[in-house]
Design a protein around this motif. Structure first.
Motif, PDB file in Angstrom:
ATOM      1  N   SER A  12       3.660   1.295  12.576  1.00 34.90           N
ATOM      2  CA  SER A  12       4.854   0.901  13.320  1.00 34.90           C
ATOM      3  C   SER A  12       4.864  -0.615  13.524  1.00 34.90           C
ATOM      4  CB  SER A  12       4.900   1.602  14.685  1.00 34.90           C
ATOM      5  OG  SER A  12       4.096   0.946  15.627  1.00 34.90           O
ATOM      6  N   GLN A  13       6.049  -1.166  13.463  1.00 39.80           N
ATOM      7  CA  GLN A  13       6.209  -2.602  13.637  1.00 39.80           C
ATOM      8  C   GLN A  13       5.777  -3.023  15.036  1.00 39.80           C
ATOM      9  OE1 GLN A  13       9.970  -4.978  14.385  1.00 39.80           O
ATOM     10  NE2 GLN A  13       9.903  -4.943  12.146  1.00 39.80           N
ATOM     11  N   TRP A  14       6.059  -2.211  16.025  1.00 41.36           N
ATOM     12  CA  TRP A  14       5.726  -2.543  17.413  1.00 41.36           C
ATOM     13  C   TRP A  14       4.220  -2.720  17.595  1.00 41.36           C
ATOM     14  CZ3 TRP A  14       8.091  -4.654  21.186  1.00 41.36           C
ATOM     15  CH2 TRP A  14       7.531  -4.633  22.448  1.00 41.36           C
ATOM     16  N   ARG A  15       3.437  -1.787  17.042  1.00 46.02           N
ATOM     17  CA  ARG A  15       1.975  -1.882  17.169  1.00 46.02           C
ATOM     18  C   ARG A  15       1.430  -3.065  16.386  1.00 46.02           C
ATOM     19  NH1 ARG A  15      -0.776   3.769  16.386  1.00 46.02           N
ATOM     20  NH2 ARG A  15      -2.609   2.535  16.887  1.00 46.02           N
ATOM     21  N   ASN A  16       2.053  -3.382  15.254  1.00 43.99           N
ATOM     22  CA  ASN A  16       1.641  -4.560  14.496  1.00 43.99           C
ATOM     23  C   ASN A  16       1.969  -5.841  15.254  1.00 43.99           C
ATOM     24  OD1 ASN A  16       0.402  -3.391  12.284  1.00 43.99           O
ATOM     25  ND2 ASN A  16       2.331  -3.110  11.205  1.00 43.99           N
ATOM     26  N   ARG A  17       3.092  -5.849  15.982  1.00 43.19           N
ATOM     27  CA  ARG A  17       3.424  -7.004  16.823  1.00 43.19           C
ATOM     28  C   ARG A  17       2.344  -7.223  17.870  1.00 43.19           C
ATOM     29  NH1 ARG A  17       9.483  -5.581  18.536  1.00 43.19           N
ATOM     30  NH2 ARG A  17      10.420  -5.768  16.513  1.00 43.19           N
ATOM     31  N   GLU A  18       1.960  -6.127  18.528  1.00 44.51           N
ATOM     32  CA  GLU A  18       0.918  -6.223  19.557  1.00 44.51           C
ATOM     33  C   GLU A  18      -0.397  -6.705  18.959  1.00 44.51           C
ATOM     34  OE1 GLU A  18       0.830  -2.296  21.203  1.00 44.51           O
ATOM     35  OE2 GLU A  18       2.417  -2.748  22.656  1.00 44.51           O
ATOM     36  N   GLY A  74       0.802  -1.215   0.000  1.00 48.03           N
ATOM     37  CA  GLY A  74       0.000   0.000   0.000  1.00 48.03           C
ATOM     38  C   GLY A  74       0.832   1.260   0.000  1.00 48.03           C
ATOM     39  N   PRO A  75       0.158   2.421   0.028  1.00 45.42           N
ATOM     40  CA  PRO A  75       0.848   3.701  -0.051  1.00 45.42           C
ATOM     41  C   PRO A  75       1.611   4.012   1.231  1.00 45.42           C
ATOM     42  CG  PRO A  75      -1.455   4.051   0.380  1.00 45.42           C
ATOM     43  CD  PRO A  75      -1.280   2.581   0.155  1.00 45.42           C
ATOM     44  N   GLY A  76       2.543   4.961   1.152  1.00 41.67           N
ATOM     45  CA  GLY A  76       3.276   5.328   2.357  1.00 41.67           C
ATOM     46  C   GLY A  76       4.507   6.169   2.107  1.00 41.67           C
ATOM     47  N   GLY A  77       4.833   6.496   0.898  1.00 43.16           N
ATOM     48  CA  GLY A  77       5.988   7.360   0.632  1.00 43.16           C
ATOM     49  C   GLY A  77       7.307   6.622   0.719  1.00 43.16           C
ATOM     50  N   GLN A  78       8.419   7.379   0.910  1.00 48.44           N
ATOM     51  CA  GLN A  78       9.749   6.774   0.896  1.00 48.44           C
ATOM     52  C   GLN A  78       9.968   5.850   2.097  1.00 48.44           C
ATOM     53  OE1 GLN A  78       9.558  10.277   0.795  1.00 48.44           O
ATOM     54  NE2 GLN A  78      10.552  10.927  -1.099  1.00 48.44           N
ATOM     55  N   HIS A  79       9.381   6.187   3.241  1.00 46.61           N
ATOM     56  CA  HIS A  79       9.624   5.416   4.469  1.00 46.61           C
ATOM     57  C   HIS A  79       9.173   3.959   4.323  1.00 46.61           C
ATOM     58  CE1 HIS A  79      10.003   4.473   8.681  1.00 46.61           C
ATOM     59  NE2 HIS A  79       8.731   4.111   8.717  1.00 46.61           N
ATOM     60  N   VAL A  80       8.053   3.736   3.613  1.00 46.14           N
ATOM     61  CA  VAL A  80       7.497   2.397   3.499  1.00 46.14           C
ATOM     62  C   VAL A  80       8.426   1.457   2.731  1.00 46.14           C
ATOM     63  CG1 VAL A  80       6.176   2.623   1.363  1.00 46.14           C
ATOM     64  CG2 VAL A  80       5.287   1.215   3.193  1.00 46.14           C
ATOM     65  N   ASN A  81       9.269   2.016   1.888  1.00 43.24           N
ATOM     66  CA  ASN A  81      10.165   1.177   1.092  1.00 43.24           C
ATOM     67  C   ASN A  81      11.359   0.670   1.892  1.00 43.24           C
ATOM     68  OD1 ASN A  81       8.551   1.643  -1.127  1.00 43.24           O
ATOM     69  ND2 ASN A  81       9.658   3.516  -1.650  1.00 43.24           N
ATOM     70  N   THR A  82      11.572   1.208   3.079  1.00 42.17           N
ATOM     71  CA  THR A  82      12.758   0.823   3.852  1.00 42.17           C
ATOM     72  C   THR A  82      12.426   0.147   5.175  1.00 42.17           C
ATOM     73  OG1 THR A  82      12.796   2.999   4.890  1.00 42.17           O
ATOM     74  CG2 THR A  82      14.112   2.714   2.902  1.00 42.17           C
ATOM     75  N   SER A  83      11.155   0.158   5.599  1.00 45.29           N
ATOM     76  CA  SER A  83      10.847  -0.400   6.918  1.00 45.29           C
ATOM     77  C   SER A  83       9.991  -1.658   6.817  1.00 45.29           C
ATOM     78  CB  SER A  83      10.132   0.642   7.774  1.00 45.29           C
ATOM     79  OG  SER A  83       8.976   1.071   7.109  1.00 45.29           O
ATOM     80  N   ASP A  84      10.345  -2.647   7.610  1.00 41.45           N
ATOM     81  CA  ASP A  84       9.609  -3.915   7.649  1.00 41.45           C
ATOM     82  C   ASP A  84       8.563  -3.837   8.753  1.00 41.45           C
ATOM     83  OD1 ASP A  84      11.204  -4.860   5.659  1.00 41.45           O
ATOM     84  OD2 ASP A  84      12.599  -5.880   6.991  1.00 41.45           O
ATOM     85  N   THR A  85       7.363  -3.325   8.407  1.00 44.50           N
ATOM     86  CA  THR A  85       6.343  -3.122   9.441  1.00 44.50           C
ATOM     87  C   THR A  85       5.303  -4.226   9.485  1.00 44.50           C
ATOM     88  OG1 THR A  85       5.099  -1.720   7.942  1.00 44.50           O
ATOM     89  CG2 THR A  85       6.573  -0.619   9.496  1.00 44.50           C
ATOM     90  N   GLN A  86       5.132  -4.984   8.400  1.00 46.07           N
ATOM     91  CA  GLN A  86       4.165  -6.087   8.434  1.00 46.07           C
ATOM     92  C   GLN A  86       4.714  -7.201   9.315  1.00 46.07           C
ATOM     93  OE1 GLN A  86       1.868  -7.421   4.958  1.00 46.07           O
ATOM     94  NE2 GLN A  86       2.907  -9.370   5.237  1.00 46.07           N
ATOM     95  N   VAL A  87       3.840  -7.744  10.165  1.00 44.49           N
ATOM     96  CA  VAL A  87       4.258  -8.771  11.112  1.00 44.49           C
ATOM     97  C   VAL A  87       3.511 -10.060  10.815  1.00 44.49           C
ATOM     98  CG1 VAL A  87       4.248  -9.423  13.538  1.00 44.49           C
ATOM     99  CG2 VAL A  87       4.735  -7.074  12.901  1.00 44.49           C
TER     100      VAL A  87
END
Length: 144
Positions: free
Chosen positions: A85-91, A30-43
């Motif tokens: 955030s990865q942390w909230r997805n973990r929870e 999904g959308p998210g700009g430059q940050h989404v291309n570098t962060s592993d947020t899906q858990v």
């Protein structure tokens, strides 16, 4: 892979040890700009239900039967990617797995004992039907 801090409580005093939980992270879609291309947020949280020793045998059997369609080689998988955030997805994934297992291990509901319809209710229904019938019969153009 990542180990959660502390055991995951399923229901009551039963909990899953962190050693039996397998975590995997990947990039969310999904959308998210430059940050989404570098962060592993899906858990993705995986739990080997078939081989666990943490659940009582009765619960384990119930869960295996209840979740049969969701299991892959006895492993139940839960994904979370709704937060940024990865942390909230973990929870979110942990809560989802705990809720899923709590529902799957719950005892079946007590069988319904059929009851008879009280005589008064039946008589009232028949009286009302007769009254309605009289009303409708009175509307017919028979006597004109």
């Amino acid at each position: 892979m990542y180990a959660m801090s502390g055991p995951l409580v399923v229901r009551g005093s039963v909990s899953l040890p962190e050693a039996e939980l397998l975590w995997r992270f990947s990039r969310s879609s999904g959308p998210g700009g430059q940050h989404v291309n570098t962060s592993d947020t899906q858990v993705e949280l995986r739990f080997d239900l078939a081989r666990t020793e943490a659940l009582p045998e009765v619960w384990k059997r119930r869960a295996l039967e209840w979740l049969a369609g969701r299991l892959t080689d006895g492993v139940v998988t839960v994904r979370a990617s709704e937060h940024r955030s990865q942390w909230r997805n973990r929870e979110a994934a942990a809560v989802r797995l705990a809720a899923l297992l709590a529902e799957a291990t719950a005892p079946p509901p007590a069988p319904r004992r059929p009851t008879r319809v009280p005589r008064g209710i039946n008589e009232r229904r028949l009286r009302e039907k007769k009254r309605r019938s009289e009303t409708k019969r009175g509307r017919s153009a028979r006597d004109w």
